[in-house]
Design a protein around this motif. Structure first.
Motif, PDB file in Angstrom:
ATOM      1  N   PRO A 338       0.822  -1.215   0.000  1.00 45.94           N
ATOM      2  CA  PRO A 338       0.000   0.000   0.000  1.00 45.94           C
ATOM      3  C   PRO A 338       0.854   1.263   0.000  1.00 45.94           C
ATOM      4  O   PRO A 338       1.867   1.351   0.700  1.00 45.94           O
ATOM      5  N   TYR A 339       0.424   2.241  -0.798  1.00 42.33           N
ATOM      6  CA  TYR A 339       1.071   3.557  -0.822  1.00 42.33           C
ATOM      7  C   TYR A 339       0.009   4.637  -0.627  1.00 42.33           C
ATOM      8  O   TYR A 339      -1.099   4.530  -1.159  1.00 42.33           O
ATOM      9  N   ASP A 340       0.381   5.683   0.100  1.00 44.88           N
ATOM     10  CA  ASP A 340      -0.379   6.930   0.032  1.00 44.88           C
ATOM     11  C   ASP A 340       0.284   7.761  -1.067  1.00 44.88           C
ATOM     12  O   ASP A 340       1.460   8.148  -0.939  1.00 44.88           O
ATOM     13  N   ILE A 341      -0.448   8.013  -2.144  1.00 49.00           N
ATOM     14  CA  ILE A 341       0.126   8.682  -3.310  1.00 49.00           C
ATOM     15  C   ILE A 341      -0.233  10.156  -3.224  1.00 49.00           C
ATOM     16  O   ILE A 341      -1.417  10.533  -3.244  1.00 49.00           O
ATOM     17  N   VAL A 342       0.797  10.999  -3.108  1.00 50.99           N
ATOM     18  CA  VAL A 342       0.594  12.416  -2.832  1.00 50.99           C
ATOM     19  C   VAL A 342       1.471  13.263  -3.751  1.00 50.99           C
ATOM     20  O   VAL A 342       2.458  12.795  -4.311  1.00 50.99           O
ATOM     21  N   GLY A 343       1.078  14.537  -3.861  1.00 51.78           N
ATOM     22  CA  GLY A 343       1.869  15.486  -4.634  1.00 51.78           C
ATOM     23  C   GLY A 343       2.668  16.408  -3.737  1.00 51.78           C
ATOM     24  O   GLY A 343       2.568  16.339  -2.510  1.00 51.78           O
ATOM     25  N   PRO A 344       3.435  17.330  -4.318  1.00 50.15           N
ATOM     26  CA  PRO A 344       4.322  18.206  -3.548  1.00 50.15           C
ATOM     27  C   PRO A 344       3.704  19.527  -3.104  1.00 50.15           C
ATOM     28  O   PRO A 344       4.385  20.327  -2.465  1.00 50.15           O
ATOM     29  N   VAL A 345       2.423  19.785  -3.434  1.00 51.74           N
ATOM     30  CA  VAL A 345       1.790  21.046  -3.062  1.00 51.74           C
ATOM     31  C   VAL A 345       1.586  21.099  -1.546  1.00 51.74           C
ATOM     32  O   VAL A 345       1.314  20.078  -0.904  1.00 51.74           O
ATOM     33  N   CYS A 346       1.713  22.292  -0.977  1.00 52.38           N
ATOM     34  CA  CYS A 346       1.611  22.462   0.472  1.00 52.38           C
ATOM     35  C   CYS A 346       0.151  22.502   0.927  1.00 52.38           C
ATOM     36  O   CYS A 346      -0.348  23.529   1.419  1.00 52.38           O
ATOM     37  N   GLU A 347      -0.552  21.421   0.733  1.00 51.23           N
ATOM     38  CA  GLU A 347      -1.929  21.231   1.169  1.00 51.23           C
ATOM     39  C   GLU A 347      -2.109  19.757   1.515  1.00 51.23           C
ATOM     40  O   GLU A 347      -1.692  18.882   0.734  1.00 51.23           O
ATOM     41  N   SER A 348      -2.749  19.473   2.644  1.00 51.23           N
ATOM     42  CA  SER A 348      -3.043  18.073   2.965  1.00 51.23           C
ATOM     43  C   SER A 348      -3.978  17.457   1.936  1.00 51.23           C
ATOM     44  O   SER A 348      -3.990  16.243   1.734  1.00 51.23           O
ATOM     45  N   GLY A 349      -4.780  18.319   1.284  1.00 50.82           N
ATOM     46  CA  GLY A 349      -5.684  17.830   0.243  1.00 50.82           C
ATOM     47  C   GLY A 349      -4.971  17.359  -1.008  1.00 50.82           C
ATOM     48  O   GLY A 349      -5.605  16.778  -1.890  1.00 50.82           O
TER      49      GLY A 349
END
Length: 421
Positions: A338-349
């Motif tokens: 499992p991965y949490d796939i996230v971007g680099p923007v400074c928002e938890s959203g």
């Protein structure tokens, strides 16, 4: 079906390896398939064979000039919702008599531009708008063709933010008021009533809400004709969903949708317009992105990629699911984690998926978001001064950049400094 398939372990867009496009253009990048765009348009066109009809692409889904020209070459009309989209359609070579103007907030300037440049019809959303179109048309000495969008108070059973056909939604005129509104329209010298418009929402996965709405439209057609109105055209909107999550039950096919339209409305002898957007463009595009870091968290592993919520906002806005696959295919039976796939923007959203099971990947690997052709690039922004990402169109073994990535200087130089600074 789409044309993004694995060959010898590598993901291809038609006959071009996705990795080759990324090597030439950089990441993240939107990639569209001409063959998929053409196929999906033709499915709708063929579904209405035997009826007088026009398939108007809802260009809010993806409005790059190259996409519009691809569809216009097949005979597509365009459904626009702003003066900017109208200008885009005209710039792509679409004649005015194939452009339908929808949207709840048409301004005098937009109405004037459409009446001057040519328009198939305005889909009127309210009495004040109807009066504005009449006023502008009379000023120009022309007659504006209109349909009135009725709100049938039908639950589309879709996400609340993309439902448009219930009584609490901002769209259209309550169907109970239709006779009154059509009577007023008939009295206006600058308007010509030609039909009825209805659209109940987006990403519908069941035909029953469509059927209920279209039955109400059929009854209204007979009533309005008995009142003396010419009802020769029915604009049925769009909304048919796509399979974002592979392996789940698929939404109805265009041919099934077309058969239902013929069953419910074929006896009326009206020209039929439909306005699909998502189903034409959605699976015709992917978003390719590179893994920047793999970060160990508290009981989870984060996959930090170079795409962010400003590039693809649907997950943050609608909690939308996109299948995410490695560009280099995993070996059969490869271990998943499992991965949490996230971007680099400074928002938890700025989170695309939580606990998404994927094969073990490494920093620098490429992943692709499937079904990203609709409401992807068109909803993107430059939040965090992240440049809008390139769009690429593939045709067979060729590809072309159809929107380049701007430089930081180009972004910054759009700002104007007041002289007192």
């Amino acid at each position: 079906m789409d044309h993004f398939l694995y060959r010898d372990g590598a993901l291809f867009a038609e006959d071009v390896p996705v990795s080759e496009i990324v090597a030439a253009v950089g990441s993240p990048v939107y990639i569209y398939s001409t063959a998929t765009l053409e196929r999906h348009f033709k499915l709708f066109d063929e579904a209405l064979a035997g009826m007088d009809h026009l398939v108007c692409y809802a260009m809010k889904a993806a409005s790059n000039q190259a996409i519009l020209k691809t569809l216009a070459a097949l005979g597509a009309g365009m459904d626009v919702v702003s003066g900017g989209e109208y200008a885009r359609a005209k710039a792509a070579g679409v004649p005015g008599d194939r452009i339908v103007f929808s949207g709840v907030g048409k301004t005098d300037e937009e109405i004037r531009a459409a009446l001057t440049g040519g328009i198939r019809q305005f889909n009127v959303e309210s009495e004040p708008e109807m009066r504005a179109i009449d006023r502008v048309a009379q000023t120009l000495g022309v007659v504006a063709p209109i349909t009135v969008r009725v709100n049938p108070d039908v639950d589309a059973k879709t996400h609340e933010k993309i439902a448009t056909g219930k009584s609490e939604n901002k769209f259209g005129i309550p169907i109970a008021k239709a006779r009154e509104v059509y009577a007023e329209a008939a009295s206006m010298k600058g308007l010509k009533v030609i039909g009825i418009d209805v659209h109940i929402g987006s990403q519908l996965t069941d035909l029953e809400p469509f059927r209920l709405a279209y039955r109400k439209v059929a009854e209204l057609t007979e009533t309005l004709r008995a009142d003396g109105h010419e009802i020769s055209r029915l604009d049925l909107g769009g909304g048919l969903g796509i399979p974002y999550e592979r392996g789940n039950s698929a939404p109805p096919l265009p041919v099934e949708y077309g058969s239902m339209i013929k069953e419910e409305l074929g006896h009326l002898g009206c020209e039929i317009e439909i306005e699909p957007g998502r189903l034409i463009a959605g699976n015709a595009g992917i978003l390719a992105s590179r893994i920047i870091y793999l970060k160990e968290g508290e009981g989870r592993e984060f996959m930090i990629i170079d795409a962010a919520m400003n590039d693809l906002i649907r997950p943050a806005m609608y909690s939308a699911h996109h299948d995410i696959v490695p560009v280099q295919e995993a070996e059969p039976g490869a271990e998943q984690q499992p991965y949490d796939i996230v971007g680099p923007v400074c928002e938890s959203g700025d989170t695309f998926a939580k606990g998404r099971m994927m094969p073990k990947l490494s920093e620098g690997d490429l992943v692709a978001f499937r079904s990203a052709g609709a409401y992807g690039a068109v909803m993107s922004s430059e939040y965090n001064t992240r440049p809008l990402i390139p769009e690429v169109l593939v045709k067979d073994d060729q590809f072309a950049v159809i929107r380049p990535r701007p430089s930081f200087d180009e972004i910054i130089n759009r700002d104007t400094i007041p002289e007192w600074l």
